[in-house]
Write an enzyme that holds these catalytic residues in place. Structure first.
Site, mmCIF file in Angstrom:
data_model
loop_
_atom_site.group_PDB
_atom_site.id
_atom_site.type_symbol
_atom_site.label_atom_id
_atom_site.label_comp_id
_atom_site.label_asym_id
_atom_site.label_seq_id
_atom_site.Cartn_x
_atom_site.Cartn_y
_atom_site.Cartn_z
ATOM 1 N N HIS A 219 -8.975 4.695 -0.848
ATOM 2 C CA HIS A 219 -7.662 4.051 -0.864
ATOM 3 C C HIS A 219 -7.444 3.188 -2.105
ATOM 4 O O HIS A 219 -7.434 1.970 -2.032
ATOM 5 C CB HIS A 219 -7.496 3.207 0.407
ATOM 6 N N CYS B 21 0.815 -1.216 0.000
ATOM 7 C CA CYS B 21 0.000 0.000 0.000
ATOM 8 C C CYS B 21 0.846 1.262 0.000
ATOM 9 O O CYS B 21 0.326 2.371 -0.052
ATOM 10 C CB CYS B 21 -0.965 -0.007 1.177
#
Lengths: 394, 470
Positions: free
Chosen positions: A339, A86
């Protein structure tokens, strides 16, 4: 010395960021084109031809540098695809920064993209290599939810107090996202909404989790001494560090799930480069990796904003609210802005860039001078961590 | 080879769950009670139960013997299930792993143990159609035996083969079909009495201290128990477990050995697809010969299972799961390379700092030193303590949620693992847990076996669970 500031200082002179959404009608290609065009379009005298080299970060929405070269039909340009969980978007930025700092190129672009909503699943859909089948099939929230019971046990906090702090993180970030047209969720939520949301993992409900969305972001980087050729308000990279954890936290006893040691190291190095000695007092605002609400609680301590065991209290006291002493995730964060993995690191930079230039409108932090962008990936005990300090002074 | 034919070590394994109510509509009138069946967890099968039964009795099986897995519910149709058991037990490659199939396989496996050529697990998972009259009369269990003379010596044996269409099932079918048991009882009783009388005559005994009768046909079992003068201990275990198929003669024998005094004689009669009779004399070391807890203790520790969960676990009720891809199928080469870890939970102990790394690796996770010859250390018989816990509400397992923990092993090592046989909400930081071999999931027709954790026996409150609902 573990890491040092680059020999040549680096500045961001332009950025672009798509709204993070369910972009049913846009592909990863379309999103990259949108983010890059916004970024380049903000500099009147610059075209893509002026950019010498490109980085594109994506966790799973493309392979190779052609992920960017093809949609933009870049000709004769070097493009590198990076992946670092991420923290992929930050990794694109980091490598691009090194490229201008080294003198190899004069102008580079870092981009990041993720197209998550083409899957019928709400969540990440990473494909791992063939294995022996002995790993727990963790969901991301399950991995991060381990923080809460461990934090409570370590600091003698009851479940209600922890719940309240986690709820406050979600409420705060949604309130910030409500002031941001680019955020995925542009609505404030009540504590009741957060706490009544369907359970996902441990103490985490849906409203403790970041938004799953599509999006892309881009940045143009030059050496600091060249920055004023392109803009009056460049944003300078003051310090930057990245740590890929050894995974020992899951492979050997000892780690207690109340901290991200990788973040602590990265923050220490970035602060040192930036000359930050008291982050709690010197940092104007921070964009942090609030993938799940307890993550933000723990990060306040790892980044030196709160004393150990005290972040939950500081959060409840409003210290990290938009009008608090150290506003955190002023753009809504992963929680409310969304996200899309590969884009997130650059989205954090985008908010820091916007705030440090005084362009954040209704969510502008007064007199913003130094901002932290902190991005991580993996799970507690085995993660990768990126921390950057950005400033509007060199 | 043991000098004396008999049983050197034995163990019974009863799964943690008991089903005593099969009403689809629990608001309706209660049925006549009294019957309970044992139910294997959704993560158990003949292989995992065999490992649990054998893990404390089979470690020293010498090369040249056979490791037998007798079952009518082998997880694979053509692959040898005993091979997985062999690997999990870490047996010598010179021990041949072999599956025995068919309802008589339990008695036959026991026979081969008594002849000194095999170590055996008898394990079965049994289902009927929901609502079948004998739904609570079937059950899941395993038993294990190693040859030798500590637990009991064989005085005599006799077999009686007869072809009989009693219980049968085609490949791919789930449940046995059963012929009218009034007919089959008559044949099985005759075969059983013949085998029993011949065995007793051969042992020069008129009577024994304990009669143990196992039969796939409850009428036959009742008639034989009456005719042979049993005390009813076998029937009382059976009322709590159901007929556990291939495992049943082993389970009832284990229950008898749990209570038997040295020197006593036991007649074990299995009347299933013919009959097998064994006359045994209990050995002086019978107490030391038991691996794991007694049958009685395991029965007392069971928890009640609701019918809906039972149906879901067995795939008899198709329940909507989460929007989540199937857990990944394991690949053959990594499973083979890491057999020590996957099947025996072996971490690596660092030569330099002495700490344990899991999964085992070339470089120590604690000190970073690349070990030249790091020692494999098995964590499977250790106790571990929960460091942190979560409840996965998006699990692909046939449950609304499962507990996942990170736990530190006493003596070193860390495990990330699913916790089983306990309500997820009851798992707490600091709780002691212990490894148990289970089937994590099945994807692409590959069963993925690995170790889970369950509450350590010291943590289980005996007697408490039996009365609790879910």
């Amino acid at each position: 010395m573990a890491s040092r500031r680059t020999t040549h200082d680096v500045a961001i002179v332009a950025m672009g960021c798509t709204p993070f959404r369910d972009h049913w009608n846009s592909s990863a290609d379309d999103l990259l084109v949108d983010a890059v065009q916004e970024c380049v379009g903000s500099l009147p005298d610059v075209t893509l031809d002026d950019v010498d080299a490109f980085w594109v970060g994506t966790q799973g929405s493309g392979m190779s540098g052609q992920t960017l070269a093809r949609p933009l039909r870049l000709t004769g340009k070097p493009v590198t695809r990076v992946e670092n969980y991420c923290a992929t978007g930050s990794e694109a930025f980091r490598n691009a920064a090194f490229a201008v700092a080294s003198g190899a190129y004069d102008m580079v672009m870092a981009t990041g993209v993720e197209k998550l909503k083409d899957s019928s699943y709400s969540g990440l859909s990473a494909v791992f290599p063939p294995a022996d089948g002995t790993d727990v099939d963790w969901t991301a929230p399950a991995g991060f939810s381990l923080l809460a019971p461990a934090y409570q046990a370590a600091h003698g906090i009851d479940e209600g107090e922890m719940r309240a702090a986690m709820t406050r993180v979600a409420v705060k970030n949604h309130a910030n996202g409500a002031r941001n047209d680019r955020a995925q969720f542009r609505r404030a939520v009540t504590a009741e909404t957060v706490e009544r949301s369907p359970r996902i993992a441990g103490q985490l409900g849906v409203m403790d989790c970041s938004g799953v969305s599509d999006g892309a972001a881009a940045a143009i980087l030059v050496r600091a001494e060249d920055a004023h050729r392109y803009t009056d308000r460049p944003v300078y990279l003051r310090g930057m560090s990245f740590v890929a954890g050894s995974g020992a936290g899951l492979a050997a006893d000892g780690y207690d799930f109340t901290t991200f040691p990788e973040v602590v190291t990265a923050a220490r190095e970035a602060y040192e480069q930036a000359g930050v000695t008291d982050p709690a007092a010197q940092i104007s605002l921070a964009e942090v990796h609030d993938c799940f609400t307890p993550t933000e609680v723990v990060l306040m301590e790892d980044l030196g904003f709160s004393a150990r065991g005290k972040a939950w209290r500081d959060i409840l006291d409003g210290r990290y609210d938009l009008d608090g002493a150290l506003p955190v995730n002023t753009d809504g964060g992963l929680k409310s802005f969304g996200h899309p993995i590969g884009a997130t690191g650059l989205r954090m930079m985008f908010e820091c860039f916007t705030q440090l230039r005084g362009e954040a409108g209704p969510r502008q932090v007064p007199d913003a001078r130094l901002a932290v962008a902190q991005n991580l990936g993996g799970q507690p005990g085995s993660c990768v961590a990126f921390v950057a300090v950005l400033g509007n002074e060199r | 080879m043991p000098e004396q034919p008999g049983i050197d070590a034995y163990a019974a394994y009863l799964p943690a769950y008991a089903l005593d109510d099969t009403r689809l509509d629990p608001t309706g009138p209660a049925r006549d009670g009294g019957r309970t069946r044992g139910v294997a967890g959704y993560d158990e099968d003949a292989v995992t139960m065999a490992v649990e039964a054998l893990r404390h009795v089979a470690a020293d099986t010498p090369a040249g013997r056979h490791l037998l897995l007798a079952t009518t519910s082998a997880p694979y149709e053509t692959k040898t299930s005993a091979g997985v058991v062999h690997e999990a037990l870490g047996l010598d490659p010179g021990v041949t792993a072999l599956d025995l199939r068919g309802h008589r396989a339990g008695a036959s496996a026991l026979d081969l143990v008594l002849r000194g050529v095999a170590t055996a697990a008898l394990a079965d998972v049994r289902t009927t159609r929901p609502g079948a009259p004998d739904e609570l009369a079937q059950g899941d269990a395993a038993a294990a035996f190693a040859g030798g003379g500590r637990a009991a010596v064989l005085l005599a044996r006799a077999g009686h083969t007869t072809e009989l269409l009693d219980r049968w099932r085609l490949p791919g079918e789930r449940h046995d079909r059963v012929w009218d048991e009034r007919f089959t009882a008559e044949i099985l009783v005759a075969a059983g009495l013949d085998a029993a009388r011949r065995a007793l005559a051969q042992a020069s005994l008129d009577a024994v201290d304990e009669v143990v009768v196992s039969s796939s046909n409850p009428r036959a079992a009742a008639a034989l128990r009456k005719a042979l003068g049993g005390t009813g201990g076998d029937a009382s275990v059976e009322r709590a477990t159901g007929f556990t198929g291939v495992a049943h003669p082993g389970l009832l024998l284990a229950a008898a050995l749990d209570e038997a005094e040295p020197g006593q004689t036991i007649l074990l009669l299995s009347a299933t697809e013919g009959a097998d009779a064994f006359v045994l004399r209990v050995g002086d070391d019978v107490r030391a010969a038991r691996g794991g807890p007694t049958v009685r203790a395991q029965l007392a520790a069971r928890q009640r299972l609701g019918y809906g969960r039972y149906l879901r676990w067995r795939g008899l009720l198709d329940v909507q799961g989460p929007a989540r891809p199937a857990s990944p199928a394991p690949a053959a080469p990594p499973m083979h390379r890491r057999a020590g870890w996957k099947y025996r939970l072996e971490g690596s102990r660092c030569d330099a700092c002495g700490r344990v790394t899991t999964p085992p690796g070339r470089v120590c996770a604690s000190c970073g030193v690349a070990g030249s010859g790091a020692t494999a250390v098995s964590l499977r018989d250790r106790t571990a303590r929960v460091v942190s816990v979560t409840r996965d509400h998006l699990t692909t397992m046939p449950e609304p949620e499962v507990a996942i923990v990170v736990a530190d092993v006493d003596g070193g090592g860390r495990l990330s693992a699913y916790v089983t046989d306990v309500a997820p909400g009851d798992v707490r930081v600091g709780m002691p847990v212990t490894p148990v071999f289970r089937r994590l999931w099945t994807t692409d027709s590959i069963h993925n076996y690995f170790w889970k954790l369950r509450p350590a026996p010291a943590d289980a409150a005996p007697g408490k669970d039996t009365a609790d609902g879910q």
